[in-house]
Design an enzyme around this catalytic site. Structure first.
Site, PDB file in Angstrom:
ATOM      1  N   SER A  36      10.442  -5.787  10.078  1.00 42.97           N
ATOM      2  CA  SER A  36      10.424  -6.832  11.102  1.00 42.97           C
ATOM      3  C   SER A  36      10.023  -8.175  10.515  1.00 42.97           C
ATOM      4  CB  SER A  36       9.418  -6.464  12.196  1.00 42.97           C
ATOM      5  OG  SER A  36       9.703  -5.197  12.712  1.00 42.97           O
ATOM      6  N   GLU A  82      19.747  -8.079  13.458  1.00 37.69           N
ATOM      7  CA  GLU A  82      19.634  -9.228  12.561  1.00 37.69           C
ATOM      8  C   GLU A  82      19.952  -8.743  11.140  1.00 37.69           C
ATOM      9  OE1 GLU A  82      16.207 -12.074  14.553  1.00 37.69           O
ATOM     10  OE2 GLU A  82      15.519 -10.306  13.487  1.00 37.69           O
ATOM     11  N   ASN A  94      11.483 -12.231  16.074  1.00 40.27           N
ATOM     12  CA  ASN A  94      10.030 -12.044  16.018  1.00 40.27           C
ATOM     13  C   ASN A  94       9.292 -13.340  15.707  1.00 40.27           C
ATOM     14  OD1 ASN A  94      10.098  -9.398  16.789  1.00 40.27           O
ATOM     15  ND2 ASN A  94      10.202  -8.602  14.714  1.00 40.27           N
TER      16      ASN A  94
HETATM   17  N1  NAD Z   1       8.585  -0.664  16.691  1.00 35.84           N
HETATM   18  C1  NAD Z   1       9.478  -1.631  16.837  1.00 35.84           C
HETATM   19  O1  NAD Z   1       9.653  -2.177  17.933  1.00 35.84           O
HETATM   20  C2  NAD Z   1      10.310  -2.073  15.662  1.00 35.84           C
HETATM   21  C3  NAD Z   1      11.488  -2.782  15.900  1.00 35.84           C
HETATM   22  C4  NAD Z   1      12.294  -3.154  14.829  1.00 35.84           C
HETATM   23  C5  NAD Z   1      11.918  -2.839  13.520  1.00 35.84           C
HETATM   24  N2  NAD Z   1      10.741  -2.163  13.329  1.00 35.84           N
HETATM   25  C6  NAD Z   1      10.392  -1.857  11.929  1.00 35.84           C
HETATM   26  O2  NAD Z   1      10.828  -0.540  11.655  1.00 35.84           O
HETATM   27  C7  NAD Z   1       9.947   0.072  10.703  1.00 35.84           C
HETATM   28  C8  NAD Z   1       9.376   1.362  11.276  1.00 35.84           C
HETATM   29  O3  NAD Z   1       8.706   1.049  12.494  1.00 35.84           O
HETATM   30  P1  NAD Z   1       8.493   2.145  13.666  1.00 35.84           P
HETATM   31  O4  NAD Z   1       8.191   1.361  14.892  1.00 35.84           O
HETATM   32  O5  NAD Z   1       9.604   3.143  13.654  1.00 35.84           O
HETATM   33  O6  NAD Z   1       7.130   2.801  13.150  1.00 35.84           O
HETATM   34  P2  NAD Z   1       6.506   4.247  13.460  1.00 35.84           P
HETATM   35  O7  NAD Z   1       5.023   4.093  13.304  1.00 35.84           O
HETATM   36  O8  NAD Z   1       7.054   4.821  14.727  1.00 35.84           O
HETATM   37  O9  NAD Z   1       7.107   5.123  12.245  1.00 35.84           O
HETATM   38  C9  NAD Z   1       6.787   4.860  10.897  1.00 35.84           C
HETATM   39  C10 NAD Z   1       7.304   5.990  10.047  1.00 35.84           C
HETATM   40  O10 NAD Z   1       6.881   5.734   8.695  1.00 35.84           O
HETATM   41  C11 NAD Z   1       6.388   6.955   8.145  1.00 35.84           C
HETATM   42  N3  NAD Z   1       5.427   6.625   7.105  1.00 35.84           N
HETATM   43  C12 NAD Z   1       4.149   6.196   7.241  1.00 35.84           C
HETATM   44  N4  NAD Z   1       3.579   6.020   6.034  1.00 35.84           N
HETATM   45  C13 NAD Z   1       4.519   6.351   5.120  1.00 35.84           C
HETATM   46  C14 NAD Z   1       4.546   6.407   3.705  1.00 35.84           C
HETATM   47  N5  NAD Z   1       3.463   6.088   2.989  1.00 35.84           N
HETATM   48  N6  NAD Z   1       5.698   6.805   3.083  1.00 35.84           N
HETATM   49  C15 NAD Z   1       6.790   7.146   3.802  1.00 35.84           C
HETATM   50  N7  NAD Z   1       6.823   7.130   5.153  1.00 35.84           N
HETATM   51  C16 NAD Z   1       5.707   6.726   5.799  1.00 35.84           C
HETATM   52  C17 NAD Z   1       5.744   7.660   9.334  1.00 35.84           C
HETATM   53  O11 NAD Z   1       5.611   9.036   9.071  1.00 35.84           O
HETATM   54  C18 NAD Z   1       6.758   7.361  10.455  1.00 35.84           C
HETATM   55  O12 NAD Z   1       7.821   8.284  10.404  1.00 35.84           O
HETATM   56  C19 NAD Z   1       8.863  -0.978  10.368  1.00 35.84           C
HETATM   57  O13 NAD Z   1       9.258  -1.682   9.230  1.00 35.84           O
HETATM   58  C20 NAD Z   1       8.910  -1.885  11.603  1.00 35.84           C
HETATM   59  O14 NAD Z   1       8.463  -3.204  11.337  1.00 35.84           O
HETATM   60  C21 NAD Z   1       9.950  -1.746  14.352  1.00 35.84           C
END
Ligand code: NAD
Length: 285
Positions: free
Chosen positions: A119, A152, A190
């Site tokens: 993000s 994006e 964002n």
């Molecule tokens: N939540 C949102 O609204 C949103 C929207 C767009 C993009 N994102 C981006 O997407 C990405 C994931 O976000 P999310 O909301 O799915 O998070 P989440 O917390 O739901 O999931 C994160 C995942 O990363 C894994 N993880 C944690 N530590 C790790 C490690 N050391 N090595 C490998 N895997 C690991 C976890 O097991 C989990 O499966 C981030 O970069 C976030 O910024 C999030």
């Protein structure tokens, strides 16, 4: 080169959402989670989500079975080696993502695109740990991925034009509307959204209004589908804090300095919907 086989690393909110989107668009999807149990649970979760859509008449049974059949889950990173595109969607932490990009570069076939769903983090820092920096870009889906139209596509200083064109074509094949943005923390959405969300927490913290009134005001006054505090719970408070910290690190703008209440809630484990408690309570009973 059209993406026929997509690899996704990270099985959280976004990884699983994008898996559903791509499978519905006809792509073969390999979803990698660190634990096989989590990977299996996700495939079961996808089957449940598809069954609900069949119940609601949004999908027929044969189509649901075909979509489910296109998604497999694994704990083995090597299983992504023959993917045309690997999208990283793990925790919002630069060092963790850099390490993963180094590993992906070694094992994913030459010429494949490596993309991040980050993000806010600098995409170029992920590009330069690989031997294919021109094949790395951001492909930033929105939450919930199946419902949100925007993607994006993030161009770094070293992304090639072909990479950006292929990333846009992938987003379009997923039924999304891509926009292209340069590699700046927060990109477009964002960068504009998070000062607003952060200031909503500030209003709650300094007791300008109650949680329900802040959310009701922005729904009723701006026609937003949900209020800022409910949206923070949906995004995840830990992810939101990481986003604000990255924005503040890059721009030093006080509007991006996370409000103490948000930091304390994350420390307490109140992460929003995913933990059952955030600004609202999601536990049943
Ligand atoms: N939540 C949102 O609204 C949103 C929207 C767009 C993009 N994102 C981006 O997407 C990405 C994931 O976000 P999310 O909301 O799915 O998070 P989440 O917390 O739901 O999931 C994160 C995942 O990363 C894994 N993880 C944690 N530590 C790790 C490690 N050391 N090595 C490998 N895997 C690991 C976890 O097991 C989990 O499966 C981030 O970069 C976030 O910024 C999030």
């Amino acid at each position: 080169m059209a993406v026929e086989k997509l690899g996704i690393v990270g099985s959280g909110i976004m990884g699983s959402g994008v898996a559903e989107v791509a499978a519905r668009a006809g792509m073969t999807v390999v979803l990698r989670s660190r634990k096989q149990e989590t990977a299996d649970a996700l495939v079961a979760g996808l089957a449940r989500s598809l069954a609900k859509q069949v119940e609601r008449g949004k999908l027929d049974e044969a189509e649901a079975a075909a979509v489910a059949g296109r998604v497999s889950a694994t704990a083995d990173l090597e299983a992504l080696s023959d993917c045309d595109l690997v999208l990283e969607s793990i925790v919002e932490d630069l060092e963790t993502k850099k390490q993963l990009f180094g590993e992906l570069d070694r094992l994913v076939k030459d010429g494949a695109l490596l993309a991040t769903n980050t993000s806010t983090l600098p995409v170029v820092e992920l590009a330069i740990v690989t031997d294919r920096p021109e094949r790395v870009c951001g492909i930033h889906f929105f939450n919930p991925a199946p419902a949100m139209a925007l993607v994006e596509v993030v161009r770094t200083l070293v992304s090639s034009d072909e990479t950006i064109a292929e990333a846009k074509a992938f987003a379009e094949a997923c039924g999304k509307s891509p926009v292209v943005v340069e590699d700046r923390a927060g990109f477009i959405v964002n960068g504009l959204l998070f000062p607003y969300l952060n200031n909503a927490v500030r209003m709650l913290e300094n007791r300008t209004a109650s949680r329900d009134d802040i959310d009701a005001a922005m729904k009723g006054g701006c026609n937003f589908p949900m209020g800022p505090l409910a949206l923070l719970d949906l995004v995840g408070l830990d992810t939101s804090l990481a986003i604000l910290d990255a924005l503040y690190t890059e721009f030093r703008d006080p509007n991006y300095a996370a409000v103490p209440l948000l930091r304390r809630m994350v420390a307490a484990g109140h992460l929003g919907r995913k933990s059952g408690r955030g600004f609202y309570n999601y536990t049943k009973g």
